[in-house]
Design a protein around this motif. Sequence first.
Motif, PDB file in Angstrom:
ATOM      1  N   HIS A 143       0.949   6.416   1.838  1.00  0.00           N
ATOM      2  CA  HIS A 143       0.149   5.204   1.681  1.00  0.00           C
ATOM      3  C   HIS A 143      -1.190   5.455   0.990  1.00  0.00           C
ATOM      4  O   HIS A 143      -1.754   6.535   1.084  1.00  0.00           O
ATOM      5  CB  HIS A 143      -0.131   4.561   3.055  1.00  0.00           C
ATOM      6  N   THR A 181       0.812  -1.239   0.000  1.00  0.00           N
ATOM      7  CA  THR A 181       0.000   0.000   0.000  1.00  0.00           C
ATOM      8  C   THR A 181       0.839   1.279   0.000  1.00  0.00           C
ATOM      9  O   THR A 181       0.291   2.373   0.082  1.00  0.00           O
ATOM     10  CB  THR A 181      -1.033   0.094   1.164  1.00  0.00           C
ATOM     11  N   SER A 182       2.161   1.153  -0.126  1.00  0.00           N
ATOM     12  CA  SER A 182       2.996   2.354  -0.045  1.00  0.00           C
ATOM     13  C   SER A 182       3.474   2.820  -1.413  1.00  0.00           C
ATOM     14  O   SER A 182       3.549   2.057  -2.369  1.00  0.00           O
ATOM     15  CB  SER A 182       4.231   2.082   0.827  1.00  0.00           C
TER      16      SER A 182
END
Length: 326
Positions: free
Chosen positions: A54, A37-38
Amino acid sequence: MGETPNEFKLKNPPTDGVSAVKFGNTSQFLLASSWDTSVRLYDVVTNNMRIKYHHSAPVLDCCFYDAVHSYSGGLDNTLKVFDFNTNTESSVGQHDDAIRCVEYCPEVNVVVTGSWDSTVKLWDPRTPCAAGSFSQPDKVYTLSVCGDRLVVGTSGRRILVWDLRNMGYVQQRRESSLKYQTRCIRCFPNKQGYVLSSIEGRVAVEYLDPSPEVQKKKYAFKCHRIKEEGVEYIYPVNAIAFHNLHNTFASGGSDGFVNIWDGFNKKRLCQFHKYPTSIASLAFSPDGSVLAIASSYMYEQDEIDDIPEDTIYIRNVSDQETKPKS
């Protein structure tokens, strides 16, 4: 695989699959988006992670807009812009399904997103806001900006060529010359054509000019295949990256190899050592001196016991490796 003198690993790599690596306008800064998610901004000269932000779900692609802004999108269906100077993010807009591709087109000054909702959307980075949505025949898997043109690869092996200055109609509709699902499309820096890869160990070199004499030059070849004890294993070709100066390109496959090709002369220039697992993404720096190589297991064989850690290698490449042999 230890580090070689011309290659090192980035510190603080993503903790799940790397979906994309992209350089900005210099060979110093690299963006990496990930299934963790980054989105991370690396200074590859000092080997440190400068910034991390994120999304609420895995990120499938990212790009630089300028030296201080990045765009990113993924399974949260949301396009975000991040300002490195102020360390702030904002949501620019949405698709109805995952955003698979995010590219910036400097010639027309638009950010382009391609989605599994079977649309391409253009975004005006000055405001940031939506500047139009354009239906594609199927889920968008890959796209590449080619000057003021846009080449889109969808499921069903379809290829569409659009003019970003006039999106009222499709310039060209094509079918992939490869029999299997399209994995990656990247355009030649000289804007004459594009390279397309498939899940079945093949790459096609295609030309945009529809005239019969130019179309005669197109061809496809097999790569990323390994023979072991008389059995040929065939791997997806996940990543393609062009060298801006030499018009040569790198291909990365699920066999863990990176090859450098001279597409015009139909030659392989070199092959690097084997990486720990699948090559998920590749990016040359603008001057072609550095190649970023994301090695990430892509679940081609589902769950395996010892998944190698996700790693981004920074490799200093020489003209000997990337320049066509005269």
